[in-house]
Design a protein around this motif. Structure first.
Motif, PDB file in Angstrom:
ATOM      1  N   LEU A 329     -29.708  -9.034 -14.227  1.00 62.68           N
ATOM      2  CA  LEU A 329     -29.924  -7.886 -15.098  1.00 62.68           C
ATOM      3  C   LEU A 329     -30.986  -8.146 -16.164  1.00 62.68           C
ATOM      4  CD1 LEU A 329     -26.236  -6.716 -15.645  1.00 62.68           C
ATOM      5  CD2 LEU A 329     -28.011  -5.496 -14.368  1.00 62.68           C
ATOM      6  N   GLY A 330     -31.426  -9.402 -16.294  1.00 63.54           N
ATOM      7  CA  GLY A 330     -32.449  -9.721 -17.279  1.00 63.54           C
ATOM      8  C   GLY A 330     -31.906 -10.021 -18.660  1.00 63.54           C
ATOM      9  N   ILE A 331     -30.627 -10.368 -18.756  1.00 67.70           N
ATOM     10  CA  ILE A 331     -30.030 -10.777 -20.029  1.00 67.70           C
ATOM     11  C   ILE A 331     -30.012 -12.295 -20.071  1.00 67.70           C
ATOM     12  CG2 ILE A 331     -27.931 -10.783 -21.435  1.00 67.70           C
ATOM     13  CD1 ILE A 331     -27.260  -8.039 -20.285  1.00 67.70           C
ATOM     14  N   ALA A 332     -30.568 -12.865 -21.127  1.00 63.73           N
ATOM     15  CA  ALA A 332     -30.694 -14.321 -21.222  1.00 63.73           C
ATOM     16  C   ALA A 332     -29.342 -14.978 -21.467  1.00 63.73           C
ATOM     17  CB  ALA A 332     -31.665 -14.684 -22.349  1.00 63.73           C
ATOM     18  N   THR A 333     -29.111 -16.087 -20.768  1.00 63.71           N
ATOM     19  CA  THR A 333     -27.920 -16.910 -20.957  1.00 63.71           C
ATOM     20  C   THR A 333     -28.278 -18.311 -20.481  1.00 63.71           C
ATOM     21  OG1 THR A 333     -25.518 -17.002 -20.560  1.00 63.71           O
ATOM     22  CG2 THR A 333     -26.905 -16.486 -18.666  1.00 63.71           C
ATOM     23  N   PRO A 334     -27.657 -19.367 -21.018  1.00 61.30           N
ATOM     24  CA  PRO A 334     -27.980 -20.713 -20.539  1.00 61.30           C
ATOM     25  C   PRO A 334     -27.802 -20.804 -19.023  1.00 61.30           C
ATOM     26  CG  PRO A 334     -26.690 -20.846 -22.544  1.00 61.30           C
ATOM     27  CD  PRO A 334     -26.704 -19.399 -22.154  1.00 61.30           C
ATOM     28  N   ARG A 335     -28.749 -21.427 -18.353  1.00 60.26           N
ATOM     29  CA  ARG A 335     -28.747 -21.469 -16.894  1.00 60.26           C
ATOM     30  C   ARG A 335     -27.549 -22.245 -16.361  1.00 60.26           C
ATOM     31  NH1 ARG A 335     -32.703 -20.390 -13.379  1.00 60.26           N
ATOM     32  NH2 ARG A 335     -34.228 -20.318 -15.080  1.00 60.26           N
ATOM     33  N   PRO A 336     -26.770 -21.632 -15.458  1.00 63.20           N
ATOM     34  CA  PRO A 336     -25.629 -22.349 -14.868  1.00 63.20           C
ATOM     35  C   PRO A 336     -26.115 -23.334 -13.813  1.00 63.20           C
ATOM     36  CG  PRO A 336     -25.801 -20.143 -13.935  1.00 63.20           C
ATOM     37  CD  PRO A 336     -26.866 -20.246 -14.996  1.00 63.20           C
ATOM     38  N   LEU A 337     -25.576 -24.548 -13.831  1.00 60.83           N
ATOM     39  CA  LEU A 337     -26.019 -25.605 -12.923  1.00 60.83           C
ATOM     40  C   LEU A 337     -24.992 -25.943 -11.852  1.00 60.83           C
ATOM     41  CD1 LEU A 337     -27.562 -28.041 -15.574  1.00 60.83           C
ATOM     42  CD2 LEU A 337     -28.726 -26.244 -14.268  1.00 60.83           C
ATOM     43  N   ALA A 338     -23.708 -25.976 -12.208  1.00 56.87           N
ATOM     44  CA  ALA A 338     -22.679 -26.361 -11.244  1.00 56.87           C
ATOM     45  C   ALA A 338     -21.328 -25.844 -11.700  1.00 56.87           C
ATOM     46  CB  ALA A 338     -22.639 -27.880 -11.077  1.00 56.87           C
ATOM     47  N   MET A 339     -20.442 -25.643 -10.724  1.00 59.46           N
ATOM     48  CA  MET A 339     -19.089 -25.168 -11.017  1.00 59.46           C
ATOM     49  C   MET A 339     -18.113 -25.904 -10.100  1.00 59.46           C
ATOM     50  SD  MET A 339     -16.491 -23.006  -9.730  1.00 59.46           S
ATOM     51  CE  MET A 339     -17.274 -21.822  -8.637  1.00 59.46           C
ATOM     52  N   ARG A 340     -16.951 -26.241 -10.658  1.00 59.10           N
ATOM     53  CA  ARG A 340     -15.933 -26.952  -9.880  1.00 59.10           C
ATOM     54  C   ARG A 340     -14.553 -26.376 -10.190  1.00 59.10           C
ATOM     55  NH1 ARG A 340     -14.966 -32.991  -8.480  1.00 59.10           N
ATOM     56  NH2 ARG A 340     -12.695 -33.142  -8.345  1.00 59.10           N
ATOM     57  N   GLU A 341     -13.794 -26.113  -9.118  1.00 60.47           N
ATOM     58  CA  GLU A 341     -12.386 -25.765  -9.245  1.00 60.47           C
ATOM     59  C   GLU A 341     -11.566 -26.851  -8.556  1.00 60.47           C
ATOM     60  OE1 GLU A 341     -11.974 -20.880  -9.263  1.00 60.47           O
ATOM     61  OE2 GLU A 341     -11.510 -22.003  -7.442  1.00 60.47           O
ATOM     62  N   ASN A 342     -10.673 -27.484  -9.290  1.00 63.54           N
ATOM     63  CA  ASN A 342      -9.730 -28.411  -8.659  1.00 63.54           C
ATOM     64  C   ASN A 342      -8.661 -27.603  -7.929  1.00 63.54           C
ATOM     65  OD1 ASN A 342     -11.070 -30.632  -9.661  1.00 63.54           O
ATOM     66  ND2 ASN A 342      -9.771 -30.800 -11.482  1.00 63.54           N
ATOM     67  N   ARG A 343      -8.290 -28.077  -6.740  1.00 61.11           N
ATOM     68  CA  ARG A 343      -7.328 -27.327  -5.931  1.00 61.11           C
ATOM     69  C   ARG A 343      -6.325 -28.262  -5.269  1.00 61.11           C
ATOM     70  NH1 ARG A 343     -11.076 -22.769  -2.812  1.00 61.11           N
ATOM     71  NH2 ARG A 343     -11.802 -21.715  -4.711  1.00 61.11           N
ATOM     72  N   ALA A 344      -5.111 -27.736  -5.118  1.00 62.98           N
ATOM     73  CA  ALA A 344      -4.083 -28.400  -4.331  1.00 62.98           C
ATOM     74  C   ALA A 344      -3.705 -27.412  -3.242  1.00 62.98           C
ATOM     75  CB  ALA A 344      -2.877 -28.757  -5.192  1.00 62.98           C
ATOM     76  N   GLY A 345      -4.339 -27.563  -2.083  1.00 61.38           N
ATOM     77  CA  GLY A 345      -4.177 -26.564  -1.031  1.00 61.38           C
ATOM     78  C   GLY A 345      -4.736 -25.238  -1.513  1.00 61.38           C
ATOM     79  N   ALA A 351     -10.602 -26.404 -14.032  1.00 59.04           N
ATOM     80  CA  ALA A 351     -11.946 -26.082 -13.548  1.00 59.04           C
ATOM     81  C   ALA A 351     -12.989 -26.519 -14.569  1.00 59.04           C
ATOM     82  CB  ALA A 351     -12.052 -24.588 -13.271  1.00 59.04           C
ATOM     83  N   TYR A 352     -14.237 -26.644 -14.086  1.00 59.44           N
ATOM     84  CA  TYR A 352     -15.347 -27.122 -14.915  1.00 59.44           C
ATOM     85  C   TYR A 352     -16.598 -26.288 -14.646  1.00 59.44           C
ATOM     86  CZ  TYR A 352     -12.364 -31.307 -15.014  1.00 59.44           C
ATOM     87  OH  TYR A 352     -11.313 -32.179 -15.137  1.00 59.44           O
ATOM     88  N   LEU A 353     -17.396 -26.124 -15.681  1.00 60.71           N
ATOM     89  CA  LEU A 353     -18.675 -25.431 -15.558  1.00 60.71           C
ATOM     90  C   LEU A 353     -19.738 -26.238 -16.294  1.00 60.71           C
ATOM     91  CD1 LEU A 353     -20.198 -22.773 -14.710  1.00 60.71           C
ATOM     92  CD2 LEU A 353     -19.707 -21.937 -17.030  1.00 60.71           C
ATOM     93  N   VAL A 354     -20.877 -26.473 -15.630  1.00 60.85           N
ATOM     94  CA  VAL A 354     -22.003 -27.174 -16.247  1.00 60.85           C
ATOM     95  C   VAL A 354     -23.154 -26.197 -16.400  1.00 60.85           C
ATOM     96  CG1 VAL A 354     -23.594 -29.124 -16.121  1.00 60.85           C
ATOM     97  CG2 VAL A 354     -21.307 -29.318 -15.112  1.00 60.85           C
ATOM     98  N   THR A 355     -23.692 -26.089 -17.601  1.00 60.70           N
ATOM     99  CA  THR A 355     -24.855 -25.231 -17.854  1.00 60.70           C
ATOM    100  C   THR A 355     -25.896 -26.028 -18.637  1.00 60.70           C
ATOM    101  OG1 THR A 355     -24.148 -24.373 -20.023  1.00 60.70           O
ATOM    102  CG2 THR A 355     -23.313 -23.240 -18.060  1.00 60.70           C
TER     103      THR A 355
END
Length: 472
Positions: A329-345, A351-355
């Protein structure tokens, strides 16, 4: 350089294939793939090479129907006077089991319409967009359309605009939707150019009012398609196979350091500087490759909280996709680099987010230093633009406090995106949008409140509210 690839080896290759490399094919002398422009494993490889003293773009098709469609599409463009790269040579596999080659003139020094769109001011775009719309009109009147009508399929060189990708030329269906999808490639503020450039379409041009609502629908359709790509393996994103976790990264930003952080996030936590310690979220700053990153850990408070989150998308997942929505949409936000969800089945856990790290300061701190007399025109434009795009994109943020707005140079970035929503119901959206406006105003008092109230009054009126100064 390693031994030449065979067609069979290229057909088996995946997205890790890198240029340069040599290619040996029946009927061709060995050629060097100098740069890869598109790779759909098992289907198509697009690369540049020098052949017979000429610089050419080669499309290698592993399915005969794709080869035939590309040639037919380029011919259809030429037949109606739409400039496109000329064919240089072709080579068809006699057995039909290997690969077919189509080489066209390489447009040296050409710039895609997308590159121009992202680097040129809005005022410089009407002439180029008019040329593109004229091409679309010619195709439509001939009964065909560029079905894959994104901005990278238009190349500008020496004042001439070319259309590429013959494989995207299909029989015409829903011409208004096809035309609207062209405009939907751009952020909503470019919609103001549409009434001017639509005249270049020629005979049968739609009324701007008729087209505008379709553009909004096509933009949302495009965004949803893009968001689906953010959680799977594709050209832009890489899904990492990790036991007990779902991990996805921006493919062009994948490095050993990023892999280390997202593969062992708790190790990274031990090396980070804590910015916020909350019950449900912990925010940290850590060293990246050439700068700093933000690592946000979404915590599970207790068993009941864990049960409540087990079958829902994590806040990291939501923030990851919302950041990409804002980008579209053209709205500035820190660039997302990686995302992780820990799961058991099937059960989601922490969860983690890197920006990227935003080097600016909060709008609240910035205005405290500058005062009401120091509010510049660019900041007014940024605040106004933010709420205008939120209105056009039907999104609400959910927590528009001043610390979630970051001033970076002359740009305003929006952070903390896990409550951001896109609304389908207009009445629900207007209520949420009005709350965002009022929450933004609750940050201020005195002359700053008066300044922003005057600026945002039109946006309050369109959603049917009156902004209230709660600090008087």
């Amino acid at each position: 350089m390693t031994d030449p690839f065979t067609l069979e080896a290229l057909q088996r290759s995946d997205l890790s294939l890198m240029a340069p490399f040599a290619l040996q094919a029946p009927g061709l002398d060995s050629m060097v793939c100098e740069a890869i422009y598109r790779h759909l494993p098992g289907r198509r490889l697009v690369f540049s090479t020098h052949w017979g003293g000429a610089h050419v773009l080669v499309k290698l098709f592993f399915r005969r129907k794709d080869f035939e469609r590309e040639r037919a599409g380029l011919q259809a463009m030429r037949d109606v006077g739409v400039p496109c790269p000329g064919e240089v040579w072709t080579l068809k596999d006699g057995t039909g089991r290997s690969g077919d080659f189509l080489a066209t003139i390489f447009l040296d020094n050409a710039i895609s319409l997308r590159q121009l769109y992202t680097t040129q001011p809005l005022a410089a775009m009407p002439a180029l967009l008019s040329k593109a719309v004229a091409m679309i009109g010619r195709l439509h009147r001939a009964g065909v359309m560029q079905a894959d009508i994104h901005l990278d399929n238009f190349l500008a060189r020496d004042g001439q605009l070319y259309m590429i990708d013959g494989g995207g030329i299909h029989p015409l269906k829903k011409p208004l939707h096809n035309l609207a999808m062209f405009f939907a490639q751009m952020v909503p503020e470019y919609d103001q150019l549409m009434p001017e450039v639509i005249q270049a379409y020629g005979a049968g041009a739609p009324e701007p009012e008729q087209l505008q609502s379709i553009i909004a629908r096509m933009r949302e359709k495009r965004i949803r398609h893009y968001l689906a790509k953010t959680i799977r393996d594709c050209t832009q994103f890489q899904r990492l196979r990790v036991r007990g976790a779902f991990v996805v990264m921006a493919r062009q930003r994948v490095t050993d350091r990023l892999l280390q952080v997202i593969s062992q996030p708790e190790v990274a936590v031990g090396q980070a500087t804590f910015l916020k310690r909350g019950n449900t979220a912990t925010v940290m700053k850590l060293a990246g490759d050439s700068g700093s990153w933000v690592l946000k850990r979404y915590n599970i408070k207790d068993v009941w909280h864990g049960l409540g989150r087990a079958f829902r998308r994590s806040r990291a997942w939501i923030s990851w996709q919302n950041a990409h929505r804002l980008e579209q949409l053209g709205i500035a936000t820190p660039r997302p680099l990686a995302m992780r969800e820990n799961r058991a089945g099937p059960f989601r856990q922490g969860a983690y987010l890197v920006t990227e790290w935003s080097s600016g300061e909060s709008l609240q701190a910035w205005l405290l230093r500058h005062g009401p007399a120091g509010i510049p025109d660019w900041l007014d434009r940024e605040v106004s633009r933010l709420f205008a795009i939120m209105w056009l994109g039907r999104i609400s943020h959910g927590d528009m406090k001043a610390t979630n707005l970051i001033v970076c140079g002359e740009e305003l970035q929006l952070i903390d995106l896990d409550a951001l929503q896109r609304h389908r119901c207009k009445s629900v959206f207007k209520e949420a949008y009005g709350k965002d406006l009022q929450r933004f105003m609750d940050n201020w008092q005195g002359k700053i409140w008066q300044h922003f109230e005057q600026l945002l009054r039109p946006y309050a009126s369109q959603c049917g509210i009156k902004l209230i100064n709660k600090k008087v």
